[in-house]
Write an enzyme that holds these catalytic residues in place. Sequence first.
Site, PDB file in Angstrom:
ATOM      1  N   ARG A  52      86.497  56.355  43.711  1.00  0.00           N
ATOM      2  CA  ARG A  52      86.131  57.256  44.798  1.00  0.00           C
ATOM      3  C   ARG A  52      87.419  57.730  45.476  1.00  0.00           C
ATOM      4  O   ARG A  52      88.496  57.208  45.222  1.00  0.00           O
ATOM      5  CB  ARG A  52      85.214  56.550  45.808  1.00  0.00           C
ATOM      6  CG  ARG A  52      85.667  55.149  46.144  1.00  0.00           C
ATOM      7  CD  ARG A  52      85.438  54.738  47.549  1.00  0.00           C
ATOM      8  NE  ARG A  52      86.108  55.589  48.501  1.00  0.00           N
ATOM      9  CZ  ARG A  52      87.417  55.488  48.795  1.00  0.00           C
ATOM     10  NH1 ARG A  52      88.181  54.600  48.195  1.00  0.00           N
ATOM     11  NH2 ARG A  52      87.955  56.280  49.685  1.00  0.00           N
ATOM     12  N   GLY A  53      87.268  58.727  46.345  1.00  0.00           N
ATOM     13  CA  GLY A  53      88.422  59.370  46.949  1.00  0.00           C
ATOM     14  C   GLY A  53      88.756  60.616  46.157  1.00  0.00           C
ATOM     15  O   GLY A  53      88.870  60.578  44.928  1.00  0.00           O
ATOM     16  N   GLN A 200      83.729  51.641  53.629  1.00  0.00           N
ATOM     17  CA  GLN A 200      85.030  51.781  52.961  1.00  0.00           C
ATOM     18  C   GLN A 200      86.171  51.245  53.818  1.00  0.00           C
ATOM     19  O   GLN A 200      87.156  50.721  53.298  1.00  0.00           O
ATOM     20  CB  GLN A 200      85.297  53.249  52.615  1.00  0.00           C
ATOM     21  CG  GLN A 200      84.396  53.806  51.531  1.00  0.00           C
ATOM     22  CD  GLN A 200      83.230  54.591  52.105  1.00  0.00           C
ATOM     23  OE1 GLN A 200      82.694  54.244  53.153  1.00  0.00           O
ATOM     24  NE2 GLN A 200      82.827  55.649  51.425  1.00  0.00           N
ATOM     25  N   ASP A 241      88.294  65.668  51.887  1.00  0.00           N
ATOM     26  CA  ASP A 241      87.778  65.885  50.541  1.00  0.00           C
ATOM     27  C   ASP A 241      87.749  67.360  50.176  1.00  0.00           C
ATOM     28  O   ASP A 241      87.741  67.705  48.997  1.00  0.00           O
ATOM     29  CB  ASP A 241      86.375  65.290  50.413  1.00  0.00           C
ATOM     30  CG  ASP A 241      86.412  63.774  50.322  1.00  0.00           C
ATOM     31  OD1 ASP A 241      86.276  63.254  49.212  1.00  0.00           O
ATOM     32  OD2 ASP A 241      86.604  63.120  51.354  1.00  0.00           O
ATOM     33  N   LYS A 252      84.784  62.110  55.150  1.00  0.00           N
ATOM     34  CA  LYS A 252      83.729  61.105  55.243  1.00  0.00           C
ATOM     35  C   LYS A 252      82.976  61.229  56.564  1.00  0.00           C
ATOM     36  O   LYS A 252      83.569  61.471  57.609  1.00  0.00           O
ATOM     37  CB  LYS A 252      84.339  59.711  55.102  1.00  0.00           C
ATOM     38  CG  LYS A 252      83.329  58.577  55.109  1.00  0.00           C
ATOM     39  CD  LYS A 252      82.254  58.736  54.039  1.00  0.00           C
ATOM     40  CE  LYS A 252      82.820  58.832  52.648  1.00  0.00           C
ATOM     41  NZ  LYS A 252      81.759  59.074  51.628  1.00  0.00           N
TER      42      LYS A 252
END
Length: 349
Positions: A52-53, A200, A241, A252
């Site tokens: 992820r990321g 996270q 993102d 996020k």
Amino acid sequence: MLNTKHDRIRAVVWTERGVRLLDQRRLPQEETYWTATCAFEVAEAITKMVVRGAPAIGIAAAYGVVLAARARFAEANSNWKALIKTDLQDLEAARPTAVNLAWALKRMAALINGLPSDVDPENALLAEAQRIHEEDIAANRRMGELGAALIEGPAKVLTHCNTGSLATGGFGTALGVIRYAYSEGQINEVFADETRPWLQGARLTAWELLQDGIPVVLIADSVAPYLLGQGQIQWVIIGADRIAANGDIANKIGSYGLAVAARHHRVRFMVVAPTSTIDWNLPDGMGIPIEQRPPEEVLTLAGKEIAISGTKAYNPAFDVTPAHLIDVIVTEKGVVHQPSSERMKTLQV
């Protein structure tokens, strides 16, 4: 000079067998690795958040194209270009918000178009995927240096979600700035939001910082505005993102609320992301697609139900922070203060 002891984690690694991924769903209790040996498994790893990321997703997808080419050339030789189109589509559909995914696949597709059909494409595609990976690490180090230069220390900072080596090719975006500034003595304390519902911050950021010898204080997401109001925090530092052409950013869920609280309490707000995260085709953040995650992520915790049966849940993975709430966007190509459509154009070089 950056102390290398603060940069030891790599979550995406190419091996001859396939892409070796640190399974981020199992941290911090287990340090388990997942090796994807085909494009489908890479796409599955992205969808299921093994990896992820935004930058890390793009890098993993680039390696996924290499695996797809390996399989398609073995299957159909000179017809591999026609067959690989399905693999590219499957990889791009894995997660919709992070623009780095489409950016990396577009770059790999451009190379595919120029390759001969009758020659094994694996080595050429692998070299390009590795360039994407190496360029990301270099960009992160440059952003770390540029962002740290804005911080007058010793400072206390707050970050949200995970933006470090786990979310990138290495070193990190927002955590890259924090790493660099900490190594230079400009940051003396890092606060991390837990980042519900995937936690996270609690599971990944706290683990990653402690692995690299950087002390961290974990807080519940709802504590952040109170903490900002106490005058303890000088900077909020987050990643992105997707960034629209005017400087609006998707990050996020919870980032927008942080920006509002930071502006109210006159705490400076920094966004750190590579220029590959900028979607120049989107004039503003209203057009950014927001991924909707399964309601079970909100209704359960560590596999156990936390709400009564029949409860509904709304679970957007991201929110959009407007540019006017952002003090500075840091990229590898430079820094944009008080971002706007005109100021963002300075990065188009």
